[in-house]
Structure formats: C-alpha cells, structure tokens
Write a protein that holds these residues in place. Sequence first.
Motif, PDB file in Angstrom:
ATOM      1  N   THR A 138       0.849  -1.191   0.000  1.00  0.00           N
ATOM      2  CA  THR A 138       0.000   0.000   0.000  1.00  0.00           C
ATOM      3  C   THR A 138       0.886   1.243   0.000  1.00  0.00           C
ATOM      4  O   THR A 138       1.843   1.330   0.786  1.00  0.00           O
ATOM      5  CB  THR A 138      -0.888   0.016   1.264  1.00  0.00           C
ATOM      6  N   SER A 139       0.607   2.193  -0.893  1.00  0.00           N
ATOM      7  CA  SER A 139       1.345   3.466  -0.893  1.00  0.00           C
ATOM      8  C   SER A 139       0.325   4.602  -0.808  1.00  0.00           C
ATOM      9  O   SER A 139      -0.880   4.361  -0.728  1.00  0.00           O
ATOM     10  CB  SER A 139       2.167   3.587  -2.174  1.00  0.00           C
ATOM     11  N   GLU A 140       0.814   5.841  -0.845  1.00  0.00           N
ATOM     12  CA  GLU A 140      -0.106   6.981  -0.767  1.00  0.00           C
ATOM     13  C   GLU A 140      -1.006   7.060  -1.999  1.00  0.00           C
ATOM     14  O   GLU A 140      -2.128   7.537  -1.943  1.00  0.00           O
ATOM     15  CB  GLU A 140       0.690   8.283  -0.636  1.00  0.00           C
ATOM     16  N   LEU A 141      -0.479   6.578  -3.136  1.00  0.00           N
ATOM     17  CA  LEU A 141      -1.234   6.697  -4.383  1.00  0.00           C
ATOM     18  C   LEU A 141      -2.038   5.441  -4.717  1.00  0.00           C
ATOM     19  O   LEU A 141      -3.138   5.534  -5.244  1.00  0.00           O
ATOM     20  CB  LEU A 141      -0.276   6.985  -5.552  1.00  0.00           C
ATOM     21  N   LEU A 142      -1.447   4.271  -4.415  1.00  0.00           N
ATOM     22  CA  LEU A 142      -2.040   3.015  -4.881  1.00  0.00           C
ATOM     23  C   LEU A 142      -2.375   2.067  -3.742  1.00  0.00           C
ATOM     24  O   LEU A 142      -1.616   1.957  -2.770  1.00  0.00           O
ATOM     25  CB  LEU A 142      -1.064   2.279  -5.818  1.00  0.00           C
ATOM     26  N   ILE A 163      11.153   1.674 -12.735  1.00  0.00           N
ATOM     27  CA  ILE A 163      10.507   2.573 -13.694  1.00  0.00           C
ATOM     28  C   ILE A 163       9.033   2.777 -13.335  1.00  0.00           C
ATOM     29  O   ILE A 163       8.300   1.820 -13.088  1.00  0.00           O
ATOM     30  CB  ILE A 163      10.658   2.018 -15.141  1.00  0.00           C
ATOM     31  N   LEU A 164       8.611   4.039 -13.304  1.00  0.00           N
ATOM     32  CA  LEU A 164       7.202   4.348 -13.035  1.00  0.00           C
ATOM     33  C   LEU A 164       6.403   4.186 -14.322  1.00  0.00           C
ATOM     34  O   LEU A 164       6.760   4.749 -15.356  1.00  0.00           O
ATOM     35  CB  LEU A 164       7.057   5.788 -12.551  1.00  0.00           C
ATOM     36  N   LEU A 165       5.342   3.401 -14.254  1.00  0.00           N
ATOM     37  CA  LEU A 165       4.490   3.218 -15.437  1.00  0.00           C
ATOM     38  C   LEU A 165       3.504   4.368 -15.589  1.00  0.00           C
ATOM     39  O   LEU A 165       3.039   4.666 -16.678  1.00  0.00           O
ATOM     40  CB  LEU A 165       3.714   1.899 -15.342  1.00  0.00           C
ATOM     41  N   MET A 166       3.158   4.965 -14.438  1.00  0.00           N
ATOM     42  CA  MET A 166       2.193   6.064 -14.468  1.00  0.00           C
ATOM     43  C   MET A 166       2.738   7.227 -13.664  1.00  0.00           C
ATOM     44  O   MET A 166       3.142   7.058 -12.521  1.00  0.00           O
ATOM     45  CB  MET A 166       0.859   5.610 -13.875  1.00  0.00           C
ATOM     46  N   SER A 167       2.691   8.380 -14.249  1.00  0.00           N
ATOM     47  CA  SER A 167       3.171   9.567 -13.562  1.00  0.00           C
ATOM     48  C   SER A 167       2.177   9.966 -12.463  1.00  0.00           C
ATOM     49  O   SER A 167       0.961   9.859 -12.654  1.00  0.00           O
ATOM     50  CB  SER A 167       3.295  10.693 -14.587  1.00  0.00           C
ATOM     51  N   PRO A 168       2.693  10.430 -11.316  1.00  0.00           N
ATOM     52  CA  PRO A 168       1.795  10.948 -10.271  1.00  0.00           C
ATOM     53  C   PRO A 168       0.861  12.043 -10.811  1.00  0.00           C
ATOM     54  O   PRO A 168      -0.231  12.249 -10.305  1.00  0.00           O
ATOM     55  CB  PRO A 168       2.755  11.524  -9.223  1.00  0.00           C
TER      56      PRO A 168
END
Length: 490
Positions: free
Chosen positions: A376-380, A401-406
Amino acid sequence: MSDMKIGFDNEKYLKMQSEHIRQRIAQFGDKLYLEFGGKLFDDFHASRVLPGFKPDSKLQMLLQLKDEAEIVIVINSDDIEKNKVRGDLGITYDVDVIRLYNVFTKIGLYVSSVVLTRYDNQPTADAFQSRLEALGVKVYHHYSIKGYPSNLQHIISEDGYGKNDYIETSRRLVVITAPGPGSGKMATCLSQLYHEHERGRNAGYAKFETFPIWNLPLRHPVNIAYEAATADLNDVNMIDPFHLEAYGKTTVNYNRDVEIFPVLNAMFEKILGQSPYKSPTDMGVNMAGNCIIDDEVTCKAACDEVIRRYYTALCDRRKGLISEEEVMKLELLMKQANVTPEDRKVVAAALAKEEATGAPAAAMELPDGTILTGRTSELLGAVSALLLNALKYFAGIDDDILLMSPHVIEPIMDLKVNHLGNNNPRIHTDETLLALSICATTDENAEKAMQQISKLRGCEVHSTVILSPVDERIFKRLGINLTCEPKYSR
C-alpha cells in the motif's frame, strides 16, 4: 516462462461428448430431453480444476449438435419474486435468462422457449413474461404439484404433470438449462415425458452434469473440489448404490440424485411402461473423466481450488453471509484432500509483506512459480500496485521505472475525494488500468505493460484484507484466482 500445465484434453472431450449424446438420442427414437446441470458457457470452476478445459467447452460441444438441438430455459417463478442473484456474476436469475437467451441466439443456437416453473400468478413473473414476449420469446407455465415428488399417483395424472403447459418443440435434442440450481429442470423434463407419452411419442431423458465425475474415485481431489464448490447446497458425493447393485461397479454420484432415483425410476415405469435406467449413473452422459490426460496436474489444480473455496468461505462468514457449519465443512474437505492453507504459497508472501510494511499487502504467483508482491502506498492500494508489478515483470520493464506519472494519478484521487465523496483516495484496480491505458498513448513502457494483460489469466493472488467489490470484479474479469484474509482494511 513456462506455460500453465495442461491436465485435460479439450478437443477429445468435444468429440467424445457430442458423439455420446448422439448415441443417447438414437436410443430413444423420437426425442431426448437432456437436463444440463452446471454452467453452459462460463464454467470457470471446471476450467480451474481440469486445466485445459475451456470455460465454454459445453457450448462448443452443443454447437457440434446445433442442427439437431434446441434449448429451453427454465426459471423458478419464486426466484424471480425473491430477486435471486447468481453469486458468480452478481446478476438476478431473470436478467441471466435474458443474457443466456442473447448469448445462445447470437452464436446460432436455437432457443425455442422459456418455462416459468412453480408459477402461481406472481406479479414479477408476469412482468418478466411480458419482457420475454416483447423479445419474441414463447413462454410456458409449469405449476407446483401437491405431494411432489412422492405421490406418484397424483403427479403422473391429468391433475399433476397434465396441468402443466406442454412445451412445443421441433427438434430431436431438447436441452433444458437454467440460470442456477433449484430451477426445476428435472421436473420440466419429466413433465414433457408424460405429455409426449400421452401423445404417443417415444421420448427419453438424460442428464449432463460435469461433476462429480462418475468414473473418478469418490475421494479424488476433483470430486472433493466439487463438494467444496457446493458446500452451500449440502451436496455430498457418494458411491452410487444402484449402479453397484446392478453392475457390480463402483461409480460416483451425489446425494440428491441417489435419493431421487427410486422416485424417478418409478416415474419412468409409470410413464414409459419400463425404466431405461438401472442407476443414476446410467442417466448421465458425462465423458469428462475419460479426457483427463495428466492426473497429477488435475489433482494439484483441484487441491488448490479447495483451499481457495475455504478462504472464500472465511470471508463470507466475516461478511455475515454464511454459517459456521459451511466453514467447518470446508475444513473437513481440506483434511480429505490432505491440504492446508499453508499450501497456498501466496498467503505467506502477502502476510510477510504486510508485516514488513505495516499496511495491507498482496502477493501473486505467476505460472513459472515466481512470486511478486504489492504494498500500500499513498497513491495506490496494494492490489493495484501488485497488478502494475506483474505487468512490468511480464514486459521485462525494470522495477524502478514508473508506469504512471503521479500527475495522472493525483487528479483521479482529487476527483474521488473532493467531488465523489470517497474516504479512500487510493486508486482501485479498474482506475489503475484506465489510467495505465491513457498513459500508454504517450509512454512506450505503459503501452508495453498494457500488452501483457492477457498473461494475468490463471495467476494466483492473495490479499491480506477483504477487497472492495470493484476490485473483486476486476480480478474475476481478468481471470485471476483471488483469495483474501477474512479481515477488513482499517
């Protein structure tokens, strides 16, 4: 990466099954009423416990007989009244009848009518009939018969089956199917036998039920998995005593068919003059047991299914949907299959990740045995993170690598909390996949990840908390086998 191991020969099954049904039609002359138990085209239970069995195998088999077959769909009027829901799809039985009608018709199978059983002028049943008739579907009524199934004198008379509408059919094979158990399929078949006999026609009855598999041992994991799947119905697999007595052979059936057989036998004798069958096993036409090509693979798959059913029952008990007895029954079945929850590898991995991070976590086992985790993270949420990790793994994309930008995720979170009134800002799996598909239009890695989605089918996932209905639905649609710990996220 190795593919899923196959334990079942689907091509052999299609050929053998349709051939066997043709032989059974020939045995009776004019017409065969074939009661179809289980699901006709989305039999995911069968495809999980018999790896290689396609969820639409039975439908494909029927397509091989489509010129000589017609379908009659049966629904219990009381189920319409009660808004009974199909657990696996989350839709009511009446909606499912229309769905079945549309699917069958679209692929070229002929649906001749719908039968409302236990009909007693229920307003909702009448409204449903109007809907069907507006679609051009013929509707018949069958009624509750006093003293059913024991008072044969009354049942097999003008005041019993004689009161039911006679269903007009035009083909030699009439498939009787329904959205779920308790719809009245068998009674519909027997009522038709009575009416056909009254009209001087030779008609027969047979049953097509995939489970339990009659020519596997009683305690074979595939048969134990069927008991686990029907724990709510209290079905119990048992040796068919009638078959053993008639032929000296041990075969497997289940309690409801064994209990009703003496009555059925007497009905056949009364309607047809003599019974064509000596046992419940004789009535069946199922060839699935002859198409298992790797017993070890099917045993492993069936044992995995028993554990999954156990976790589902634990969560259902936590939600207040089922009784303690059902959970105890599944514990007993796990003992019979000689498995424990620890045999599900993703459980320990998910719990360890939760302990390490102090927040809900999830783990996935891929077909090659690799275990991935999501936190669990702040975004997901944990399962959303897990999905992205799995897609990265399949696409060979580096974990950093981030697949989706914040910048893409944050507006979604803002919309959820500040405009749609959600307390939890983290994005669900459906939102994650939608965001990823948007990113894929401009980002090469996101596009690569999107191309891997079909590889998620058949993967095993365990979550340390009960997921939202949205997430559960997405996992089901992706074909991922999900279990959860029986606790809610705080």
